[in-house]
Write an enzyme that holds these catalytic residues in place. Structure first.
Site, PDB file in Angstrom:
ATOM      1  CB  THR A  16      -3.594 -30.932  36.656  1.00 33.02           C
ATOM      2  OG1 THR A  16      -2.501 -32.099  36.376  1.00 33.02           O
ATOM      3  CG2 THR A  16      -3.112 -29.985  35.605  1.00 33.02           C
ATOM      4  CB  SER A  62      -5.401 -38.066  42.035  1.00 34.21           C
ATOM      5  OG  SER A  62      -5.661 -38.173  39.981  1.00 34.21           O
ATOM      6  CB  THR A  95      -8.461 -34.756  35.593  1.00 36.29           C
ATOM      7  OG1 THR A  95      -6.728 -35.152  35.034  1.00 36.29           O
ATOM      8  CG2 THR A  95      -8.087 -33.710  35.500  1.00 36.29           C
ATOM      9  CG  ASP A  96      -3.616 -38.410  35.560  1.00 34.61           C
ATOM     10  OD1 ASP A  96      -4.635 -37.758  35.048  1.00 34.61           O
ATOM     11  OD2 ASP A  96      -2.554 -38.804  36.107  1.00 34.61           O
TER      12      ASP A  96
END
Ligand code: SIN
Length: 311
Positions: A16, A62, A95-96
């Site tokens: 992101t 990710s 971030t995932d």
């Protein structure tokens, strides 16, 4: 003559932080991994005075992180760290699965120089993007004298790769060191050390040299009300090499799930017990399936893959 080691290398992988939306007010309907790492740096004029180099290692959301990208990333990090002029690395990431990549790099490389993963919860086109500040902070951490190991810098906080988890789906401070202290805080560009830089011994790149398509297959199964053994049986039939049981509480399992896991274990599948709780370890007690300690299910999975790669 001593070579100055103040060069920070920024490795881009997408996420992101590199995402764009059609309108500035759209914080969720965006596409991740659109901007290059060079674009991200251009958006942080405050970094103009630093010696930086950028390299695009991958460009993905990710949620789609894979073994091949991990192999490439670990190789790129090792190559850059070997340069005497490089003082530290920053990795921009989604971030995932950031906590998984951080743990993977920690276990494989355990670097003596800082490797700082950073990310953003809002796309680069947002009204108030968090990426530029996080990137700025990550560079400060990577350039901190005495810093070492794999850490995650986000929302002014620096987390240990072994501890960090994404605990919120939306907030900009989405990460916590769930079972320990923060490593540091970043305040107006100053890094205030609160704990210790992560240390340890890396397994080395040789451990992950097997072609990615032949890495062990390890899956996660969860205990819950009414949990049975069908999923385990299906995974065994599909040829799984290892299973992480995300148990309830202290890694407890329904009678049916435990029985299927024990059958899998007897059939040669490696089985570890972890907890679906958001924090805390599982305790080993006589007669229980082996515990994964304080590792979350996703990190226990990485640990088991690395263990199986070494067998
Ligand atoms: C991703 O993980 O690549 C998308 C989500 C995010 O970075 O927050």
């Amino acid at each position: 003559m001593q070579i100055p080691s103040d060069l920070i290398v920024i490795l881009g992988t997408g996420g992101t932080i590199a995402g764009t939306a059609k309108t500035a007010s759209d914080g969720v309907g965006y596409t991740a991994a659109q901007l290059s790492v060079a674009d991200l740096l251009a958006a942080v004029p405050a970094l103009a005075g630093r010696r930086l180099e950028a390299q695009q290692v991958a460009q993905l959301d990710s949620k789609d992180m894979d073994f091949l990208t991990w192999q490439r990333l670990a190789g790129a990090v090792q190559q850059q760290l070997a340069r005497p002029e490089v003082g530290g690395i920053v990795i921009t990431h989604g971030t995932d699965t950031l906590e998984e990549t951080a743990y993977f790099l920690h276990r494989v490389l355990a670097p003596a120089k800082p490797v700082v993963l950073t990310a953003a919860m809002r796309p680069a086109t947002a009204l108030a993007p968090d990426g530029p500040q996080n990137l700025f902070d990550a560079v400060q951490v990577a350039g901190t004298p005495g810093a070492a190991g794999v850490v995650v810098a986000l929302a002014g906080r620096v987390h240990d790769a072994a501890q960090v988890r994404k605990t919120h789906s939306y907030r900009v401070d989405a990460f916590e060191s769930v079972d320990g202290a923060l490593v540091a805080r970043v305040e107006e560009g100053a890094v205030r050390l609160l704990g210790r830089w992560p240390a340890g011994e890396g397994l080395g790149l040789a451990r992950i040299s097997r072609p990615a398509e032949r890495w062990p297959r390890v899956e996660i199964v969860m205990n819950h009300a009414g949990a049975g053994g069908t999923v385990v049986q299906a995974l065994r039939a599909a040829g799984v090499d290892g299973l992480i049981a995300a148990g309830t509480g202290n890694g407890t399992l329904s009678v049916a799930l435990e029985s299927a896991l024990r059958e899998a274990q007897a059939g040669g599948v490696k089985v570890w017990r972890s907890t679906r709780c958001d924090a805390g370890p599982v305790m080993d007690l006589p007669g229980l399936l082996p515990g994964a300690g304080a590792l979350s299910p996703v990190k226990a999975r990485i640990e088991m893959i690395l263990t199986l790669l070494g067998e």
